[in-house]
Design a protein around this motif. Structure first.
Motif, PDB file in Angstrom:
ATOM      1  N   ARG A 193       0.660  -1.311  -0.136  1.00 10.52           N
ATOM      2  CA  ARG A 193      -0.094  -0.026   0.052  1.00 10.52           C
ATOM      3  C   ARG A 193       0.973   1.180  -0.096  1.00 10.52           C
ATOM      4  NH1 ARG A 193      -3.687   2.879  -2.122  1.00 10.52           N
ATOM      5  NH2 ARG A 193      -4.547   4.620  -0.726  1.00 10.52           N
ATOM      6  N   VAL A 194       1.965   1.242   0.886  1.00  7.67           N
ATOM      7  CA  VAL A 194       2.804   2.507   0.844  1.00  7.67           C
ATOM      8  C   VAL A 194       3.370   2.720  -0.377  1.00  7.67           C
ATOM      9  CG1 VAL A 194       4.931   3.514   1.921  1.00  7.67           C
ATOM     10  CG2 VAL A 194       3.019   2.207   3.215  1.00  7.67           C
ATOM     11  N   ARG A 195       3.933   1.393  -1.219  1.00 11.68           N
ATOM     12  CA  ARG A 195       4.594   1.716  -2.571  1.00 11.68           C
ATOM     13  C   ARG A 195       3.369   2.180  -3.665  1.00 11.68           C
ATOM     14  NH1 ARG A 195       5.722  -3.816  -5.522  1.00 11.68           N
ATOM     15  NH2 ARG A 195       3.482  -3.933  -5.169  1.00 11.68           N
ATOM     16  N   ASP A 196       2.229   1.819  -3.511  1.00  9.89           N
ATOM     17  CA  ASP A 196       1.194   2.371  -4.394  1.00  9.89           C
ATOM     18  C   ASP A 196       1.201   3.563  -4.210  1.00  9.89           C
ATOM     19  OD1 ASP A 196       0.978  -0.400  -5.275  1.00  9.89           O
ATOM     20  OD2 ASP A 196      -1.005  -0.711  -3.932  1.00  9.89           O
ATOM     21  N   ILE A 197       1.075   4.280  -2.965  1.00 10.12           N
ATOM     22  CA  ILE A 197       0.903   5.551  -2.861  1.00 10.12           C
ATOM     23  C   ILE A 197       2.125   6.330  -3.305  1.00 10.12           C
ATOM     24  CG2 ILE A 197       0.704   7.555  -0.945  1.00 10.12           C
ATOM     25  CD1 ILE A 197      -0.797   5.337   0.686  1.00 10.12           C
ATOM     26  N   VAL A 198       3.164   6.085  -2.991  1.00  9.57           N
ATOM     27  CA  VAL A 198       4.634   6.579  -3.475  1.00  9.57           C
ATOM     28  C   VAL A 198       4.472   6.548  -5.105  1.00  9.57           C
ATOM     29  CG1 VAL A 198       6.987   6.209  -4.023  1.00  9.57           C
ATOM     30  CG2 VAL A 198       6.024   5.706  -1.554  1.00  9.57           C
ATOM     31  N   LYS A 199       4.086   5.543  -5.637  1.00  9.87           N
ATOM     32  CA  LYS A 199       4.043   5.356  -7.168  1.00  9.87           C
ATOM     33  C   LYS A 199       2.953   6.181  -7.766  1.00  9.87           C
ATOM     34  CE  LYS A 199       6.669   3.341  -9.400  1.00  9.87           C
ATOM     35  NZ  LYS A 199       7.825   3.578  -9.899  1.00  9.87           N
ATOM     36  N   GLU A 200       1.888   6.407  -6.968  1.00  7.71           N
ATOM     37  CA  GLU A 200       0.894   7.361  -7.484  1.00  7.71           C
ATOM     38  C   GLU A 200       1.344   8.637  -7.560  1.00  7.71           C
ATOM     39  OE1 GLU A 200      -3.121   8.973  -5.354  1.00  7.71           O
ATOM     40  OE2 GLU A 200      -2.781   6.977  -4.808  1.00  7.71           O
ATOM     41  N   MET A 201       1.950   9.028  -6.428  1.00  4.88           N
ATOM     42  CA  MET A 201       2.460  10.485  -6.323  1.00  4.88           C
ATOM     43  C   MET A 201       3.688  10.859  -7.267  1.00  4.88           C
ATOM     44  SD  MET A 201       2.222  11.001  -2.332  1.00  4.88           S
ATOM     45  CE  MET A 201       2.655  12.749  -2.418  1.00  4.88           C
ATOM     46  N   TYR A 202       4.812   9.703  -7.177  1.00  8.92           N
ATOM     47  CA  TYR A 202       5.870  10.215  -8.138  1.00  8.92           C
ATOM     48  C   TYR A 202       6.278   8.721  -8.907  1.00  8.92           C
ATOM     49  CZ  TYR A 202       6.533  14.044  -4.787  1.00  8.92           C
ATOM     50  OH  TYR A 202       6.225  15.025  -4.142  1.00  8.92           O
ATOM     51  N   PRO A 203       5.419   8.565 -10.287  1.00 12.37           N
ATOM     52  CA  PRO A 203       5.457   7.417 -11.015  1.00 12.37           C
ATOM     53  C   PRO A 203       6.883   6.780 -11.295  1.00 12.37           C
ATOM     54  CG  PRO A 203       3.979   8.655 -11.775  1.00 12.37           C
ATOM     55  CD  PRO A 203       4.673   9.728 -10.853  1.00 12.37           C
ATOM     56  N   ASP A 204       7.787   7.834 -11.512  1.00  7.25           N
ATOM     57  CA  ASP A 204       9.130   7.403 -11.966  1.00  7.25           C
ATOM     58  C   ASP A 204      10.185   7.256 -10.953  1.00  7.25           C
ATOM     59  OD1 ASP A 204       8.310   7.998 -14.626  1.00  7.25           O
ATOM     60  OD2 ASP A 204       8.870  10.075 -14.615  1.00  7.25           O
ATOM     61  N   LEU A 205       9.675   7.218  -9.525  1.00  8.61           N
ATOM     62  CA  LEU A 205      10.562   7.017  -8.676  1.00  8.61           C
ATOM     63  C   LEU A 205      10.990   5.454  -8.456  1.00  8.61           C
ATOM     64  CD1 LEU A 205      11.788   8.841  -6.288  1.00  8.61           C
ATOM     65  CD2 LEU A 205       9.949   8.261  -4.800  1.00  8.61           C
ATOM     66  N   PHE A 206      12.128   5.146  -7.995  1.00  5.28           N
ATOM     67  CA  PHE A 206      12.444   3.988  -7.899  1.00  5.28           C
ATOM     68  C   PHE A 206      12.099   3.391  -6.499  1.00  5.28           C
ATOM     69  CE2 PHE A 206      14.936   0.086  -7.308  1.00  5.28           C
ATOM     70  CZ  PHE A 206      15.141  -0.520  -8.474  1.00  5.28           C
ATOM     71  N   VAL A 207      11.292   2.373  -6.570  1.00  4.55           N
ATOM     72  CA  VAL A 207      11.122   1.942  -4.978  1.00  4.55           C
ATOM     73  C   VAL A 207      11.061   0.353  -4.803  1.00  4.55           C
ATOM     74  CG1 VAL A 207       8.804   1.688  -3.771  1.00  4.55           C
ATOM     75  CG2 VAL A 207       8.865   3.380  -5.080  1.00  4.55           C
ATOM     76  N   SER A 208      11.554   0.073  -3.719  1.00  6.10           N
ATOM     77  CA  SER A 208      11.836  -1.524  -3.451  1.00  6.10           C
ATOM     78  C   SER A 208      11.196  -1.712  -2.125  1.00  6.10           C
ATOM     79  CB  SER A 208      13.271  -1.614  -3.358  1.00  6.10           C
ATOM     80  OG  SER A 208      14.116  -1.625  -4.251  1.00  6.10           O
ATOM     81  N   ILE A 209      10.397  -2.878  -1.937  1.00  2.00           N
ATOM     82  CA  ILE A 209       9.755  -3.425  -0.780  1.00  2.00           C
ATOM     83  C   ILE A 209      10.404  -4.704  -0.473  1.00  2.00           C
ATOM     84  CG2 ILE A 209       7.698  -2.028  -1.324  1.00  2.00           C
ATOM     85  CD1 ILE A 209       6.222  -4.485  -1.945  1.00  2.00           C
ATOM     86  N   SER A 210      10.522  -4.818   0.899  1.00  2.00           N
ATOM     87  CA  SER A 210      11.287  -5.861   1.191  1.00  2.00           C
ATOM     88  C   SER A 210      10.531  -7.267   1.159  1.00  2.00           C
ATOM     89  CB  SER A 210      11.620  -5.767   2.978  1.00  2.00           C
ATOM     90  OG  SER A 210      10.445  -5.817   3.616  1.00  2.00           O
ATOM     91  N   SER A 211       9.356  -7.223   0.985  1.00  2.00           N
ATOM     92  CA  SER A 211       8.324  -8.559   1.029  1.00  2.00           C
ATOM     93  C   SER A 211       8.382  -8.985  -0.442  1.00  2.00           C
ATOM     94  CB  SER A 211       7.256  -8.246   1.313  1.00  2.00           C
ATOM     95  OG  SER A 211       6.330  -6.992   0.585  1.00  2.00           O
ATOM     96  N   GLU A 212       9.114  -8.301  -1.382  1.00  2.00           N
ATOM     97  CA  GLU A 212       9.503  -8.825  -2.771  1.00  2.00           C
ATOM     98  C   GLU A 212      10.894  -8.954  -3.251  1.00  2.00           C
ATOM     99  OE1 GLU A 212       7.575  -6.362  -5.725  1.00  2.00           O
ATOM    100  OE2 GLU A 212       5.674  -6.857  -4.991  1.00  2.00           O
ATOM    101  N   ILE A 213      11.724  -8.224  -2.264  1.00  2.00           N
ATOM    102  CA  ILE A 213      13.033  -8.273  -2.676  1.00  2.00           C
ATOM    103  C   ILE A 213      13.811  -9.371  -2.031  1.00  2.00           C
ATOM    104  CG2 ILE A 213      15.373  -7.049  -2.355  1.00  2.00           C
ATOM    105  CD1 ILE A 213      13.755  -5.920  -4.488  1.00  2.00           C
ATOM    106  N   HIS A 214      13.460  -9.528  -0.535  1.00  3.09           N
ATOM    107  CA  HIS A 214      13.995 -10.533   0.377  1.00  3.09           C
ATOM    108  C   HIS A 214      13.127 -11.261   1.572  1.00  3.09           C
ATOM    109  CE1 HIS A 214      17.184 -12.916   2.051  1.00  3.09           C
ATOM    110  NE2 HIS A 214      17.176 -11.986   3.301  1.00  3.09           N
TER     111      HIS A 214
END
Length: 706
Positions: A193-214
């Motif tokens: 959910r936090v990632r979705d909000i970040v991408k909604e506000m700044y679509p080009d920002l690189f975002v990583s979430i731990s539940s997918e990365i590790h």
């Protein structure tokens, strides 16, 4: 190993497999015809300002060897795989993106506390704070909480979240974001959910979430892995875009594959989202090539040494399988990455020699790199490197470096050796060079001891596989120091990592923590493996892998209760029966004793399952190895002698005239006694005294030591 051929009459009709490895000093290319009957190599100085230039130069060198334009080579390429040190260098040099971190409320200091204030976790005498990779002003604590069973204790409070995101981007100027909440791998919805909000506000920002990365337990390693993924993300994404664009313009039509640290490849698009997976990309290619040599020659124990221009890498094959580790260090940072077990020291052809405050000669870890390079390169370098010592000793021919494409300066090498080292210890250029050679040999022998004896393994039971452009100059000397009886130098040793990269299959991995003591819940274990199986198959399908080309392996991490690090254990194919699960402890203890020694398993201590893992491989076209017919033997050294050269032998510091044999004058079954030099266009093999050299049916050079 494939034989290099010069008959190019059908070059325009062939299909090609290409592997490229970008190192700190050289960029290597290996090209094979799809049937494995022809192979070519290319080598170029790495171009740090724009790595794609060195990559294209290496490909052009291979294309020229084939006799076709680079555009024709790439247009007829059916597989292009690429290993690179970009991610490793970004982290080691601390030149990544400015990262903003979102973490669970109360955990804002986790990054600072780490595992302690020590950069050297296992050396209590070396205390040092870790670099502040995330500014404290860029850490946002979020009101949310998941417990160790995946239950929501506090729902995600979005109040003020958008203001925090806006502050990070517009005031703190963060360039990437990492999101890591406690126990999020059991309940990832808050991170998503936090990632979705970040991408909604700044679509080009690189975002990583731990539940997918590790997505496994140990919050610090999970946090650091996620942060480093974002830290390297922008630089690597730009690099992929640049390289892929250049290759497409030159005619490449096939998918660009990137070598990962775990021994397989990812598509360029997937790698751009998970750059942390490429931290050991290049060295992993060499270890993959070593598994092929192990199978071809029937060698179950291989000690692999890769010496290029910047580093000396050591890895092991035991029972034909590479060792792995579940906790990898990248630069000064510990991560939770599962990688091939490769240890490195700063000892390569470009490693600089210097005198410390005690008056002792040291070699590395600093490197001259490709620019300006060692003094003998004549590119402005004034500090002596290992390559300068090899030139002064006569081991390296300044007129035949890279087959004569680069001319080296002996006078510049001598001047640098005397001014920077020799005058401080009272030695002339030759004795200084011999001392530097011997110091480097001792350093590399110690690295091998650490990788073998440090694990309870005897290096004398292994065959050494030596590769890298500089490795064959030192391999026999290292082996003599360790009591190793045989060294194998592959035909394509100078570009061996690129050769291994060319052999990579697509590899996708999914894993999850399921911490349970044995005896286990059969239904719980089967449920997790079923989910992971479906996810891996979906990943491979997105990579356009046909179902018939998929192969899945099932693994789990186990440990004795109270241990810090688990052991990876291969499993049978699920779903598991009660009997299968009952056999898990037997499998764990067998693997434990295989790695730690007979009798180390303890029946009275409880065993825990920590992580479940599914590894999927998508088969790609491979360059098959071709065993070549033997030719007439070399009856005497004189018949194979291409030249003679004065060499100052570093072991006993005596000058002698040694035969110099061009490898094209050797035939399968032929042998010669050292001291001697065997020259290939892209490497030199030093055969010291008490050593015999012969060529086998794969055109590897085999050194037998007495």
């Amino acid at each position: 190993m494939e034989k290099k051929r010069t008959d190019n009459s059908a070059a325009h009709e062939l299909q090609y497999i290409v592997g490229v490895d970008i190192g700190g000093t050289f960029t290597d290319a290996f090209v094979s015809s799809a049937d494995g009957r022809h192979s070519w190599t290319g080598k170029s100085l790495t171009t740090p300002a724009d790595l794609s230039r060195g990559l294209v130069s290496a490909l052009e060198a291979a294309a020229q060897d084939i006799g076709i334009p680079i555009t024709d080579l790439l247009a007829r390429t059916v597989k292009f795989a690429h290993g690179t040190t970009v991610v490793t260098n970004v982290i080691a040099e601390l030149r990544g993106a400015k990262v903003g971190l979102f973490t669970t409320q109360g955990c804002g200091s986790l990054l600072t506390i780490a595992r302690s204030a020590r950069a050297y976790e296992f050396d209590f005498l070396k205390h040092a704070p870790l670099p502040a990779i995330v500014d404290s002003r860029c850490i946002v604590e979020v009101s949310e909480r998941i417990d160790c069973k995946g239950q929501v204790l506090a729902t995600l409070n979005e109040e003020g979240l958008r203001d925090s995101i806006r502050r990070l981007v517009e005031e703190e100027k963060v360039e990437a974001v990492a999101i890591c909440f406690l126990w999020s791998f059991l309940h990832p919805q808050h991170e998503r959910r936090v990632r979705d909000i970040v991408k909604e506000m700044y679509p080009d920002l690189f975002v990583s979430i731990s539940s997918e990365i590790h997505p496994v337990m140990r919050e610090y390693e999970r946090l650091m892995t996620t942060i480093l993924n974002s830290y390297a993300g922008n630089v690597f994404a730009k690099y992929v875009e640049r390289v892929e664009g250049v290759l497409r313009e030159l005619g490449l039509k096939t998918t660009l594959l990137m070598m990962s640290s775990s021994g397989g490849s990812l598509s360029a698009q997937e790698a751009a989202q998970r750059p942390i997976a490429l931290a050991y990309s290049g060295p992993a290619g060499g270890l993959l090539g070593a598994t092929t040599v192990s199978k071809d020659l029937g060698l179950s124990k291989l000690l692999n040494t890769d010496m290029g221009g910047t580093s000396f890498d050591v890895s092991l094959l035991v029972d034909g399988k590479p060792l792995t580790r579940n906790k990898a260090k990248i630069g000064p940072f510990w991560t939770g990455l599962s990688v091939l077990d490769i240890e490195a020291i700063g000892s390569g052809g470009g490693s600089l020699a210097w005198v410390d405050g005690r008056g002792m000669v040291q070699v590395g870890p600093q490197s001259a790199g490709s620019t300006p390079g060692p003094a003998c390169y004549g590119n402005g370098g004034v500090k002596p490197a290992l390559s300068d010592a090899a030139v002064v000793l006569g081991i390296l021919d300044p007129e035949y470096f890279l087959g004569g494409k680069i001319k080296l300066s002996r006078s510049s090498a001598e001047q640098a050796l005397v001014q920077e080292v020799g005058q401080h210890i009272g030695l002339d250029a030759r004795d200084t060079a011999a001392g530097i050679f011997n110091v480097a040999t001792a350093n590399m022998a110690n690295a091998v001891r650490h990788a073998t004896i440090g694990r309870g393994l005897d290096p004398r039971e292994f065959t050494m596989l030596s590769y890298g452009g500089c490795g064959p100059m030192f391999a026999a000397s290292i082996a003599h120091e360790l009591g190793i009886r045989q060294v194998v130098i592959p035909e394509v040793s100078a570009v061996f990592s690129a050769y291994g990269v060319a052999r990579t299959d697509i590899r996708r991995e999914r894993y999850r923590t399921l911490r349970q003591p044995i005896p286990l819940s059969v239904s719980a274990v089967n449920a997790v493996f079923a989910e992971l199986d479906a996810e891996v198959r979906a990943d491979l399908q997105r990579d356009n892998v046909a179902v018939a080309d998929m192969k899945l392996h099932f693994e789990a991490d186990f440990q004795y209760a109270g241990q810090v690090s688990p052991f990876n254990v291969p499993l049978s194919v699920p779903p598991f029966s009660d009997a299968d699960v009952g056999d898990f402890r037997v499998r764990f203890e067998a693997e434990y004793e295989r790695l730690m020694g007979e009798g180390t398993a303890v029946a009275s201590v409880p065993v825990e399952l920590i992580n479940c893992r599914v590894v999927g491989y998508g088969h790609t076209v491979q360059p098959p190895t071709v065993e070549l017919d033997g030719h007439s033997s070399i009856a005497t050294t004189d018949r194979a002698r291409s030249a003679e050269r004065r060499v100052y032998l570093p072991a006993n510091k005596q000058e002698t005239i040694v035969p110099v044999i061009n490898v094209t004058d050797m035939r399968s079954g032929g042998s010669l006694q050292g001291p001697a030099l065997i020259e290939r266009e892209d490497t030199t093999i030093f055969v010291p005294a008490r050593t015999a050299a012969r060529m086998d049916s794969y055109h590897n050079i085999v050194l037998d030591l007495s």
